[in-house]
Design a protein around this motif. Sequence first.
Motif, PDB file in Angstrom:
ATOM      1  N   PRO A  73      -8.022 128.289  27.344  1.00 50.16           N
ATOM      2  CA  PRO A  73      -6.864 129.096  26.943  1.00 50.16           C
ATOM      3  C   PRO A  73      -5.656 128.721  27.805  1.00 50.16           C
ATOM      4  N   PRO A  74      -4.460 128.736  27.236  1.00 54.52           N
ATOM      5  CA  PRO A  74      -3.292 128.299  27.996  1.00 54.52           C
ATOM      6  C   PRO A  74      -2.948 129.248  29.138  1.00 54.52           C
ATOM      7  N   LEU A  75      -2.435 128.675  30.203  1.00 56.98           N
ATOM      8  CA  LEU A  75      -1.892 129.489  31.285  1.00 56.98           C
ATOM      9  C   LEU A  75      -0.587 130.122  30.826  1.00 56.98           C
ATOM     10  N   VAL A  76      -0.407 131.391  31.147  1.00 60.19           N
ATOM     11  CA  VAL A  76       0.835 132.099  30.821  1.00 60.19           C
ATOM     12  C   VAL A  76       1.266 132.916  32.031  1.00 60.19           C
ATOM     13  N   ARG A  77       2.538 132.831  32.344  1.00 61.44           N
ATOM     14  CA  ARG A  77       3.132 133.678  33.377  1.00 61.44           C
ATOM     15  C   ARG A  77       4.220 134.528  32.730  1.00 61.44           C
ATOM     16  N   LEU A  78       4.092 135.848  32.816  1.00 66.20           N
ATOM     17  CA  LEU A  78       5.156 136.758  32.409  1.00 66.20           C
ATOM     18  C   LEU A  78       5.999 137.040  33.640  1.00 66.20           C
ATOM     19  N   HIS A  79       7.221 136.517  33.659  1.00 59.02           N
ATOM     20  CA  HIS A  79       8.060 136.675  34.842  1.00 59.02           C
ATOM     21  C   HIS A  79       9.215 137.620  34.530  1.00 59.02           C
ATOM     22  N   SER A  80       9.285 138.696  35.288  1.00 56.66           N
ATOM     23  CA  SER A  80      10.352 139.679  35.101  1.00 56.66           C
ATOM     24  C   SER A  80      11.644 139.211  35.762  1.00 56.66           C
ATOM     25  N   GLU A  81      12.707 139.334  35.024  1.00 56.38           N
ATOM     26  CA  GLU A  81      14.029 138.947  35.528  1.00 56.38           C
ATOM     27  C   GLU A  81      14.316 139.601  36.881  1.00 56.38           C
ATOM     28  N   CYS A  82      14.805 138.805  37.835  1.00 60.96           N
ATOM     29  CA  CYS A  82      15.189 139.321  39.150  1.00 60.96           C
ATOM     30  C   CYS A  82      16.360 138.492  39.647  1.00 60.96           C
ATOM     31  N   LEU A  83      17.567 138.972  39.421  1.00 56.24           N
ATOM     32  CA  LEU A  83      18.759 138.219  39.808  1.00 56.24           C
ATOM     33  C   LEU A  83      18.771 137.939  41.303  1.00 56.24           C
ATOM     34  N   THR A  84      18.464 138.937  42.111  1.00 57.35           N
ATOM     35  CA  THR A  84      18.556 138.763  43.557  1.00 57.35           C
ATOM     36  C   THR A  84      17.541 137.740  44.065  1.00 57.35           C
ATOM     37  N   GLY A  85      16.330 137.769  43.515  1.00 57.17           N
ATOM     38  CA  GLY A  85      15.305 136.843  43.971  1.00 57.17           C
ATOM     39  C   GLY A  85      15.378 135.487  43.299  1.00 57.17           C
ATOM     40  N   ASP A  86      15.536 135.470  41.967  1.00 52.74           N
ATOM     41  CA  ASP A  86      15.495 134.221  41.214  1.00 52.74           C
ATOM     42  C   ASP A  86      16.750 133.383  41.403  1.00 52.74           C
ATOM     43  N   VAL A  87      17.913 134.033  41.479  1.00 54.79           N
ATOM     44  CA  VAL A  87      19.188 133.320  41.527  1.00 54.79           C
ATOM     45  C   VAL A  87      19.749 133.258  42.946  1.00 54.79           C
ATOM     46  N   LEU A  88      19.765 134.399  43.630  1.00 56.13           N
ATOM     47  CA  LEU A  88      20.369 134.448  44.960  1.00 56.13           C
ATOM     48  C   LEU A  88      19.400 134.031  46.063  1.00 56.13           C
ATOM     49  N   SER A  90      16.962 135.911  47.396  1.00 55.21           N
ATOM     50  CA  SER A  90      16.713 137.008  48.328  1.00 55.21           C
ATOM     51  C   SER A  90      15.287 136.960  48.869  1.00 55.21           C
ATOM     52  N   TRP A  91      15.142 137.300  50.138  1.00 55.98           N
ATOM     53  CA  TRP A  91      13.836 137.385  50.784  1.00 55.98           C
ATOM     54  C   TRP A  91      13.272 138.803  50.773  1.00 55.98           C
ATOM     55  N   ARG A  92      13.956 139.741  50.117  1.00 55.23           N
ATOM     56  CA  ARG A  92      13.459 141.118  50.069  1.00 55.23           C
ATOM     57  C   ARG A  92      12.250 141.250  49.154  1.00 55.23           C
ATOM     58  N   CYS A  93      12.074 140.301  48.239  1.00 51.36           N
ATOM     59  CA  CYS A  93      10.962 140.348  47.296  1.00 51.36           C
ATOM     60  C   CYS A  93      10.312 138.972  47.254  1.00 51.36           C
ATOM     61  N   ASP A  94       9.289 138.823  46.408  1.00 47.50           N
ATOM     62  CA  ASP A  94       8.619 137.538  46.256  1.00 47.50           C
ATOM     63  C   ASP A  94       8.882 136.910  44.892  1.00 47.50           C
ATOM     64  N   CYS A  95       9.898 137.406  44.175  1.00 48.87           N
ATOM     65  CA  CYS A  95      10.119 136.995  42.787  1.00 48.87           C
ATOM     66  C   CYS A  95      10.517 135.528  42.654  1.00 48.87           C
ATOM     67  N   GLY A  96      11.487 135.088  43.463  1.00 50.63           N
ATOM     68  CA  GLY A  96      11.917 133.700  43.371  1.00 50.63           C
ATOM     69  C   GLY A  96      10.779 132.725  43.619  1.00 50.63           C
ATOM     70  N   PRO A  97      10.040 132.854  44.736  1.00 57.78           N
ATOM     71  CA  PRO A  97       8.902 131.956  44.963  1.00 57.78           C
ATOM     72  C   PRO A  97       7.841 132.035  43.871  1.00 57.78           C
ATOM     73  N   LEU A  99       8.395 132.645  40.674  1.00 54.93           N
ATOM     74  CA  LEU A  99       8.913 131.911  39.528  1.00 54.93           C
ATOM     75  C   LEU A  99       8.740 130.407  39.727  1.00 54.93           C
ATOM     76  N   HIS A 100       9.110 129.911  40.901  1.00 58.51           N
ATOM     77  CA  HIS A 100       9.022 128.480  41.150  1.00 58.51           C
ATOM     78  C   HIS A 100       7.565 128.007  41.170  1.00 58.51           C
ATOM     79  N   LEU A 101       6.671 128.825  41.744  1.00 60.24           N
ATOM     80  CA  LEU A 101       5.263 128.473  41.730  1.00 60.24           C
ATOM     81  C   LEU A 101       4.738 128.422  40.298  1.00 60.24           C
ATOM     82  N   ALA A 102       5.143 129.371  39.468  1.00 62.40           N
ATOM     83  CA  ALA A 102       4.708 129.373  38.068  1.00 62.40           C
ATOM     84  C   ALA A 102       5.173 128.121  37.347  1.00 62.40           C
ATOM     85  N   VAL A 201       2.012 134.127  46.734  1.00 66.98           N
ATOM     86  CA  VAL A 201       2.942 133.283  47.485  1.00 66.98           C
ATOM     87  C   VAL A 201       2.995 133.778  48.928  1.00 66.98           C
ATOM     88  N   HIS A 202       3.670 133.027  49.778  1.00 70.32           N
ATOM     89  CA  HIS A 202       3.703 133.355  51.196  1.00 70.32           C
ATOM     90  C   HIS A 202       4.531 134.615  51.474  1.00 70.32           C
TER      91      HIS A 202
END
Length: 231
Positions: A73-88, A90-97, A99-102, A201-202
């Motif tokens: 079965p295919p791998l699927v990642r549901l990634h919730s939008e997070c401007l601060t983590g994904d774009v800026l 931010s180290w307050r969350c783990d969202c950006g890492p 997304l990149h790991l996915a 992620v770390h």
Amino acid sequence: MSVAEHREDADPPQHPAPAAPGEVLEHSEPVSVPTEHGTFSVVGWRVPGPTGGPVTEHVSLSAPAPRQEQDLPPLVRLHSECLTGDVLGSWRCDCGPQLHLAMERIAEHGGTVLYLRNHEGRGIGLVNKLRAYKLQDAGADTVDANTLLGLPAEARDYTAAGRILTAMGLRTVRLLTNNPDKVEKLEALGITVADVVPHEVHARTENLDYLRTKRDRMHHHLTHLTPGETS
């Protein structure tokens, strides 16, 4: 117009009728997008809100599986939008890492990253998320900060994800997640989760309390929460 009938040269209606339950309004043609993690086939999706709310645009990033994994079965990642983590970044969350790991994992093993809009701050919106940050700076954790604002700790709806995955023919998936709530909600929408693949992620000093709250109060499966180790 159904997804299967959508054509690039068709004139879009000025006022499209609401989609029937389980459908999307329309999608773009797939385009190739090269990134530092690999090249993806990217499609934009327009999906009405779960109760007739405003239409939201989402995006899927897909890559083919290598020959030795095509029967899985295919791998699927549901990634919730997070401007601060994904774009800026931010180290307050783990969202950006996450997304990149996915993107790295999908580029290597095939599958789809589904980037879900209107999920900012677990569904409370960007402005309210920043208000919650202020309360967190005063000592509240992420759950209490939301409730102090009179908002739910978890407000995300995955109806759009279910509709898009169904339109893509992805009715059985291996889900990249640490969140059991996401598995339960996706299966309630008719998507079979054949396997749950940990997506850790770390940890950083700046998001350690945030991750502990996810583990202890939101039941995310997180194994190591010491900075520098996998979280």
